[in-house]
Design an enzyme around this catalytic site. Sequence first.
Site, PDB file in Angstrom:
ATOM      1  N   TYR A 150       0.809  -1.217   0.000  1.00  0.00           N
ATOM      2  CA  TYR A 150       0.000   0.000   0.000  1.00  0.00           C
ATOM      3  C   TYR A 150       0.842   1.267   0.000  1.00  0.00           C
ATOM      4  CZ  TYR A 150      -5.037  -0.718   0.108  1.00  0.00           C
ATOM      5  OH  TYR A 150      -6.352  -0.942  -0.251  1.00  0.00           O
ATOM      6  N   LYS A 220       3.855 -14.782   5.142  1.00  0.00           N
ATOM      7  CA  LYS A 220       4.604 -15.601   4.184  1.00  0.00           C
ATOM      8  C   LYS A 220       6.081 -15.559   4.577  1.00  0.00           C
ATOM      9  CE  LYS A 220       4.644 -18.158   0.415  1.00  0.00           C
ATOM     10  NZ  LYS A 220       4.140 -19.532   0.459  1.00  0.00           N
ATOM     11  N   ASP A 286      -0.534 -19.168   2.280  1.00  0.00           N
ATOM     12  CA  ASP A 286      -1.182 -20.085   1.340  1.00  0.00           C
ATOM     13  C   ASP A 286      -1.861 -21.236   2.061  1.00  0.00           C
ATOM     14  OD1 ASP A 286       1.554 -20.501   1.893  1.00  0.00           O
ATOM     15  OD2 ASP A 286       1.756 -21.941   0.285  1.00  0.00           O
ATOM     16  N   ASP A 310      -5.844  -8.643   1.707  1.00  0.00           N
ATOM     17  CA  ASP A 310      -6.710  -8.425   0.552  1.00  0.00           C
ATOM     18  C   ASP A 310      -7.264  -9.759   0.046  1.00  0.00           C
ATOM     19  OD1 ASP A 310      -8.019  -6.837  -1.242  1.00  0.00           O
ATOM     20  OD2 ASP A 310      -6.270  -6.357  -2.451  1.00  0.00           O
TER      21      ASP A 310
END
Length: 422
Positions: A150, A220, A286, A310
């Site tokens: 962002y 992640k 994931d 998101d």
Amino acid sequence: MTETIITMKNGTLNVPDAPIIPFIEGDGIGRDIWKPAKKVIDAAVKTGFGNRRKILWREGLAGETAYQRTGERLPEETLAALKKYIVGIKGPLTTPVGGGIRSLNVTLRQKLDLFTCLRPVRWFKGVPSPVKEPMKVNFHIFRENTEDIYVGIEYMAGTPENTKFKNFLLNDMQENRVRFPDTSSFGVKPVSKEGSERLIKAAIDYALAHNLPSVTLVHKGNIMKFTEGSFKKWGYELAEMNFAEKVFTWNTYLKIKNEKDKTTADKALNSAIENGKLIIKDCIADAFLQDILLHPENHSVIATLNLNGDYISDLAAAMVGGIGMAPGANINFETGHAIFEATHGTAPDIVGTGKANPGSLILSGAMMLEYLGWQSAANLIYRALEKTIATKKVTADLFEHMDAASLVSTEDFAEEIIINMT
């Protein structure tokens, strides 16, 4: 009733009985959904509090309407009003893809330092869902709003800025892992300790205040070890240092398991759960996307960085019937500033057709009432919306997936909600 201004003092929001609240109608279907949503919010306040309380709405301009009237897409007057009055609400604003103006949504979040994008996701009985047991979905997603992608630091291939950045990587940093440097565009992903900690602290505070069972740090960090991996590390450190008596972390579980054995660690975990401690755990992004589909009951409050948030928010919304029924807010829990918003886009293809679902903005309005401390009015909206869905009088997006339903317009859907409020 005298109009007064919301204030924030010593971490507490002080809300008068007639607060001034700025609204931004929005672009595209924003013009279709704002007035019906406002009617529902006003009806809930009237039904819940009679003449004791009332929202005094003040329009702010942003997006295409602002540009047509003022030549600016985000006039300084609008920003000043949102700063002054603390709490606001908005419809969707146009964001070009691949070029053009910078996202106004992002700009608002950056300018007001609204570091949390809060997306509660729950299922309303009767809403069509693609998953087998949507009733198990009850997520509270805390998405970091001011860092990660962002920030918007990008260098397009072929530009002087890109060349300078590329030369810095290749020459100064001796970086040899960029496969095709001459045609690569570059993006920078800043993740700070301060930004991570305030987001995670807000998530933990929220979980404790609402008696929720767990906070999952989604990251992640197996690949991005110094950004997302640090987010996880800082989260555990914060929980163990600032909330030691109230939480039990997965780090603690692993430490007990390594020093003793799994049985002892399991006993410690079960004891923490029985004693009402908040469980702090983490999951790789994931794997998390898979787990919320297979085992949604395993997750409650979710704290994550911007891009992960998101993806998670939209998938979670799909699990309970789609983004048309997904509310959202952008909040700075330190200053009190908050903007509640429809979480979908402007849908230019259905503007003026009466097909738009006002549910997202209505539910964001209910979130706003909760934030003001007007819980009883918010509860009226939740109950009335569920009653309306039970009658199967719904807008086009829900009608398409429901058997024996009646198709109603945007405005009629809102009127049905108001009828079911009494």
